[in-house]
Design a protein around this motif. Structure first.
Motif, PDB file in Angstrom:
ATOM      1  N   ILE A 191      92.587  29.922   5.421  1.00 21.56           N
ATOM      2  CA  ILE A 191      91.930  29.888   6.736  1.00 21.56           C
ATOM      3  C   ILE A 191      91.060  31.151   6.783  1.00 21.56           C
ATOM      4  N   ALA A 192      91.884  32.263   6.290  1.00 24.57           N
ATOM      5  CA  ALA A 192      91.087  33.677   6.251  1.00 24.57           C
ATOM      6  C   ALA A 192      89.671  33.717   5.450  1.00 24.57           C
ATOM      7  N   VAL A 193      89.796  33.019   4.297  1.00 28.80           N
ATOM      8  CA  VAL A 193      88.541  32.922   3.619  1.00 28.80           C
ATOM      9  C   VAL A 193      87.570  32.185   3.868  1.00 28.80           C
ATOM     10  N   ARG A 194      88.050  30.900   4.654  1.00 28.11           N
ATOM     11  CA  ARG A 194      86.879  29.709   5.233  1.00 28.11           C
ATOM     12  C   ARG A 194      86.354  30.712   6.608  1.00 28.11           C
ATOM     13  N   GLN A 195      87.175  31.307   7.192  1.00 26.27           N
ATOM     14  CA  GLN A 195      86.672  32.117   8.474  1.00 26.27           C
ATOM     15  C   GLN A 195      85.529  33.116   8.151  1.00 26.27           C
ATOM     16  N   PHE A 196      85.987  33.821   6.947  1.00 27.59           N
ATOM     17  CA  PHE A 196      84.918  34.718   6.526  1.00 27.59           C
ATOM     18  C   PHE A 196      83.543  34.200   6.130  1.00 27.59           C
ATOM     19  N   ILE A 197      83.768  33.156   5.332  1.00 30.92           N
ATOM     20  CA  ILE A 197      82.481  32.346   4.791  1.00 30.92           C
ATOM     21  C   ILE A 197      81.678  31.914   5.968  1.00 30.92           C
ATOM     22  N   LYS A 198      82.401  31.576   6.991  1.00 29.44           N
ATOM     23  CA  LYS A 198      81.640  31.037   8.499  1.00 29.44           C
ATOM     24  C   LYS A 198      80.738  32.376   8.872  1.00 29.44           C
ATOM     25  N   THR A 199      81.503  33.472   8.977  1.00 25.96           N
ATOM     26  CA  THR A 199      81.142  34.807   9.793  1.00 25.96           C
ATOM     27  C   THR A 199      79.909  35.183   8.942  1.00 25.96           C
ATOM     28  N   ILE A 200      79.900  35.374   7.491  1.00 27.83           N
ATOM     29  CA  ILE A 200      78.923  36.006   6.604  1.00 27.83           C
ATOM     30  C   ILE A 200      77.704  34.685   7.056  1.00 27.83           C
ATOM     31  N   ASN A 201      77.970  33.651   7.025  1.00 28.33           N
ATOM     32  CA  ASN A 201      76.999  32.689   7.102  1.00 28.33           C
ATOM     33  C   ASN A 201      76.218  32.798   8.545  1.00 28.33           C
ATOM     34  N   LYS A 202      76.959  32.745   9.547  1.00 29.99           N
ATOM     35  CA  LYS A 202      76.480  33.046  10.904  1.00 29.99           C
ATOM     36  C   LYS A 202      75.624  34.268  11.210  1.00 29.99           C
ATOM     37  N   GLU A 203      76.327  35.468  10.819  1.00 34.68           N
ATOM     38  CA  GLU A 203      75.997  36.858  11.138  1.00 34.68           C
ATOM     39  C   GLU A 203      75.029  36.980  10.212  1.00 34.68           C
ATOM     40  N   LYS A 204      75.206  36.846   8.949  1.00 35.91           N
ATOM     41  CA  LYS A 204      74.090  37.628   8.071  1.00 35.91           C
ATOM     42  C   LYS A 204      73.121  36.318   7.366  1.00 35.91           C
ATOM     43  N   GLY A 205      73.390  35.157   7.875  1.00 36.59           N
ATOM     44  CA  GLY A 205      72.285  34.068   7.598  1.00 36.59           C
ATOM     45  C   GLY A 205      72.459  33.758   5.979  1.00 36.59           C
ATOM     46  N   VAL A 206      73.509  34.037   5.459  1.00 34.68           N
ATOM     47  CA  VAL A 206      73.919  33.891   3.912  1.00 34.68           C
ATOM     48  C   VAL A 206      73.670  32.484   3.653  1.00 34.68           C
ATOM     49  N   THR A 207      73.107  31.819   2.633  1.00 30.85           N
ATOM     50  CA  THR A 207      73.115  30.350   2.569  1.00 30.85           C
ATOM     51  C   THR A 207      74.432  30.177   1.490  1.00 30.85           C
ATOM     52  N   VAL A 208      75.184  29.307   1.953  1.00 25.52           N
ATOM     53  CA  VAL A 208      76.165  28.940   0.925  1.00 25.52           C
ATOM     54  C   VAL A 208      76.350  27.826   0.270  1.00 25.52           C
ATOM     55  N   ILE A 209      76.499  27.779  -1.043  1.00 21.11           N
ATOM     56  CA  ILE A 209      76.887  26.430  -1.634  1.00 21.11           C
ATOM     57  C   ILE A 209      78.277  26.534  -2.374  1.00 21.11           C
ATOM     58  N   LEU A 210      79.211  25.638  -2.058  1.00 23.95           N
ATOM     59  CA  LEU A 210      80.438  25.725  -2.551  1.00 23.95           C
ATOM     60  C   LEU A 210      80.797  24.516  -2.890  1.00 23.95           C
ATOM     61  N   THR A 211      81.818  24.462  -4.068  1.00 25.05           N
ATOM     62  CA  THR A 211      82.278  23.409  -4.704  1.00 25.05           C
ATOM     63  C   THR A 211      83.890  23.586  -4.545  1.00 25.05           C
ATOM     64  N   THR A 212      84.443  22.357  -4.067  1.00 22.54           N
ATOM     65  CA  THR A 212      85.770  22.561  -4.090  1.00 22.54           C
ATOM     66  C   THR A 212      86.254  21.028  -4.170  1.00 22.54           C
ATOM     67  N   HIS A 213      87.743  21.009  -4.273  1.00 27.08           N
ATOM     68  CA  HIS A 213      88.588  19.743  -4.392  1.00 27.08           C
ATOM     69  C   HIS A 213      89.287  19.701  -3.029  1.00 27.08           C
ATOM     70  N   ASP A 214      89.221  20.531  -2.219  1.00 31.08           N
ATOM     71  CA  ASP A 214      89.998  20.736  -0.969  1.00 31.08           C
ATOM     72  C   ASP A 214      89.163  20.156   0.288  1.00 31.08           C
ATOM     73  N   MET A 215      89.522  18.981   0.793  1.00 28.04           N
ATOM     74  CA  MET A 215      88.386  18.487   1.768  1.00 28.04           C
ATOM     75  C   MET A 215      88.433  19.082   3.021  1.00 28.04           C
ATOM     76  N   SER A 216      89.635  19.823   3.123  1.00 29.61           N
ATOM     77  CA  SER A 216      89.746  20.348   4.570  1.00 29.61           C
ATOM     78  C   SER A 216      88.628  21.823   4.450  1.00 29.61           C
ATOM     79  N   ASP A 217      88.196  22.059   3.355  1.00 31.42           N
ATOM     80  CA  ASP A 217      87.208  23.328   3.105  1.00 31.42           C
ATOM     81  C   ASP A 217      85.942  22.600   3.653  1.00 31.42           C
ATOM     82  N   ILE A 218      85.761  21.389   3.284  1.00 25.66           N
ATOM     83  CA  ILE A 218      84.516  20.696   3.629  1.00 25.66           C
ATOM     84  C   ILE A 218      84.560  20.627   5.008  1.00 25.66           C
ATOM     85  N   GLU A 219      85.654  20.148   5.468  1.00 17.78           N
ATOM     86  CA  GLU A 219      85.582  19.854   7.092  1.00 17.78           C
ATOM     87  C   GLU A 219      85.687  20.901   7.803  1.00 17.78           C
TER      88      GLU A 219
END
Lengths: 325, 260
Positions: A191-219
């Motif tokens: 949850i901490a990692v996801r929260q952070f990814i969201k934050t840098i995406n929102k605040e710094k406008g960083v484009t994120v491409i992530l691969t994962t097998h965990d569908m809750s990450d995607i969600e």
């Protein structure tokens, strides 16, 4: 911002066959099979998007990430990321991207985290002021203050992953590639990692491409899903669209005061029934949930109603099934 | 270059996390060439001289090549241990960083315990120098330093070639040891004691001869005219690194197109 057109890549794989004679033969003559890892991959990503790149093991996710990060040269196709062709202008291009390989560390194992950060500062030639500002911001948002002076080998996996992500953002990249960033993490760290990814995406406008097998990450993160299977791009759309495609079924569970007669609800199909509880499946394309509940409340005295959508996991499995991967 | 020293510093600090192991390995490294040198010593004890070379002259030859070897193993260990980097997939990481791959591989590993070996060869060097009746001047001193430097670059070149092989095959790297260990063993002695083809091979193909035999003739006043040529031989030896770098680049390109 990111554009791929008709990217294709095939690998020669040495055939390995069983048996001693075959093994001896392989010493001299090697038979190769050509495996098409990527076939005609075409997509675009706009600035500021978070894209979830999914697919079963061996589908070509990592190969695509390697092409996009300039590690691999594809056999054919066009790729332009921020105006660069990744594999041609490697050193100029990689200043603008950050890459996290979830299974591999980029930090120096035996020294405190801050030492690794300082070495990265020198590798990327980050100006002192920018480094200081970035380092402070990252330490703040990722809660790293207490970790910076601990040797990497003493960190837990979750703590390490936070440091890994921070390390790949020190040089202020515009695009972040995350290859399975939450693999092996406990719930809190995830949850901490996801929260952070969201934050840098929102605040710094960083484009994120992530691969994962965990569908809750995607969600939790992805606005958009790209699905690859057998080297071909099979699905490109939002999670909402995917829900719309497969997820019109709802499960409605009702508890009520004991009622002996079977219930009569023509809009829904009955999955199970007991004198106190009934479970229905409703297809929202043909009937509204409200109608179903209204009809039920006329027949029994309702105590509790629970409506569930199909979990994303289930949707993805159905998508895989549809494309036979 | 600054970055190279940063790598050096962070890996030195890493190594210092394991002090006991560091000291034990360093001691081990101190004594292992000692046995080899003892072999040389007893041989001369028995035979007196070798094709007109005295014990101290050969000791100088031995010391120069051992110094070059230990320095290269310490500072170019990244290439020597490169197979691990490829097998573990960590080479990908180097490719997403904005620096040359050669520099990053050099900086990926240092073997500080080789200082033990270096110390031992310095002792041999000093011993040989104090017992040789050489009229020293600045040019000769510079040549001696250049000999060691040139040797380091030649060893580094061989490591690089071996590392490049890793892009095609993870196994079969023992081939390279023929040239590093083998070359070191051969070049411990003046090259003219060997068959002609050995001398030619180690002068023009893998130019260890340029790093110690030829300039040594100059230092010991055995050169027949053209002193400058003998003096400059170490530079010729250092040129060996250029084709190695080229081959390395080809290897990296191959890796990026096959991903294996």
């Amino acid at each position: 911002m990111i554009e791929l057109r008709g990217i294709g890549k095939s690998f020669k794989v040495a055939k390995r066959s069983a048996g001693l004679t075959q093994a001896l033969k392989a010493l001299f003559v090697r038979e190769h099979t050509v495996v098409e890892a990527l076939h005609d991959i075409t997509f675009q990503v706009k600035e500021g998007e978070i894209v979830g790149y999914i697919g079963p093991n061996g589908a070509g996710k990592s190969t695509t990430i390697k092409v996009m990060s300039g590690i691999l040269v594809p056999d054919q196709g066009f790729c332009s990321i921020m105006g660069y062709t990744p594999w041609k202008q490697r050193t100029a291009y990689v200043h603008h991207i950050g890459v996290v390989f979830g299974q591999r560390s980029q930090l120096w194992w035996d020294v405190p985290v801050i030492d690794s950060f300082e070495l990265l500062r020198d590798i990327y030639r980050i100006p002192a002021a920018a480094y200081k500002a970035n380092c402070e911001l990252l330490a703040e948002t990722l809660d790293l203050r207490d970790l910076l002076h601990v040797p990497v080998r003493q960190l837990s996996l979750g703590q390490r992953m936070r440091c890994e992500i921070a390390a790949s953002l020190l040089h202020g990249p515009r695009i972040l590639f995350l290859d399975e960033p939450t693999i092996g993490l406990d719930a809190v760290s995830k949850i901490a990692v996801r929260q952070f990814i969201k934050t840098i995406n929102k605040e710094k406008g960083v484009t994120v491409i992530l691969t994962t097998h965990d569908m809750s990450d995607i969600e939790a993160l992805a606005d958009r899903i790209l699905m690859i299977g057998g080297g071909t791009l099979l699905y490109d759309g939002t999670l909402g669209e995917l829900r719309g495609k497969f997820g019109t079924q709802r499960t409605v569970t009702v508890d009520y005061r004991a009622h002996a007669q079977p219930l009569d609800v023509p809009e829904a199909s009955l999955l199970s029934w007991s004198p106190e509880r009934a479970v229905f499946s409703v297809d929202t394309e043909n009937a509204s949930i409200a109608d179903v509940i209204a009809r039920l409340s006329r027949q029994v005295e309702l105590i509790d109603v629970a409506i569930e959508t199909k979990p994303v996991e289930q949707l993805i499995v159905e998508l895989y099934k549809e494309h036979d991967v | 270059m600054r970055l190279y020293f940063k790598y050096l510093s962070i890996l030195f600090r890493s190594q210092m996390q394991y002090r006991a192991s560091f000291w034990l390995l360093t001691c081990g490294q101190f004594f292992s060439p000692f046995v080899m040198f003892a072999g040389v010593y007893f041989m001369f004890e028995r035979f007196g001289q070798l094709r007109g070379w005295s014990f101290y002259e050969v000791a100088l030859c031995f010391a120069v090549i051992q110094m070059a070897f230990s320095l290269s193993e310490c500072f170019a260990r990244g290439f020597d241990a490169f197979s691990g980097l490829v097998a573990g997939g960590d080479f990908d990481r180097l490719l997403v960083r904005p620096r040359s791959t050669a520099l990053q591989v050099l900086g990926s590993k240092f073997e500080f315990t080789r200082f033990g070996r270096l110390l031992q060869s310095i002792i041999v060097l000093v011993w040989a120098l104090t017992n040789l009746p050489v009229a020293w001047n600045a040019a000769k001193a510079v040549t001696l330093v250049m000999m060691v430097a040139s040797g380091v670059l030649i060893f580094t070149g061989i490591y690089m070639l071996a590392a490049t092989l890793c892009f095609w095959t993870i196994q079969g790297l023992e081939v390279a040891n023929i040239f590093t260990d083998g070359g070191r063993e051969m070049a411990q002695y003046p090259l003219n004691i060997y068959q002609k083809w050995v001398t030619v091979f180690f002068t023009f193909i893998i130019p260890f001869g340029c790093a110690n035999y030829l300039p040594l003739l100059y230092i010991l006043d055995k050169a027949d005219g053209h002193e400058v040529m003998y003096m400059l031989a170490p530079f010729a030896g250092a040129l060996f690194l250029l084709p190695c770098l080229l081959v390395w680049q080809i290897g990296v390109r191959h890796y990026r197109s096959t991903g294996s």
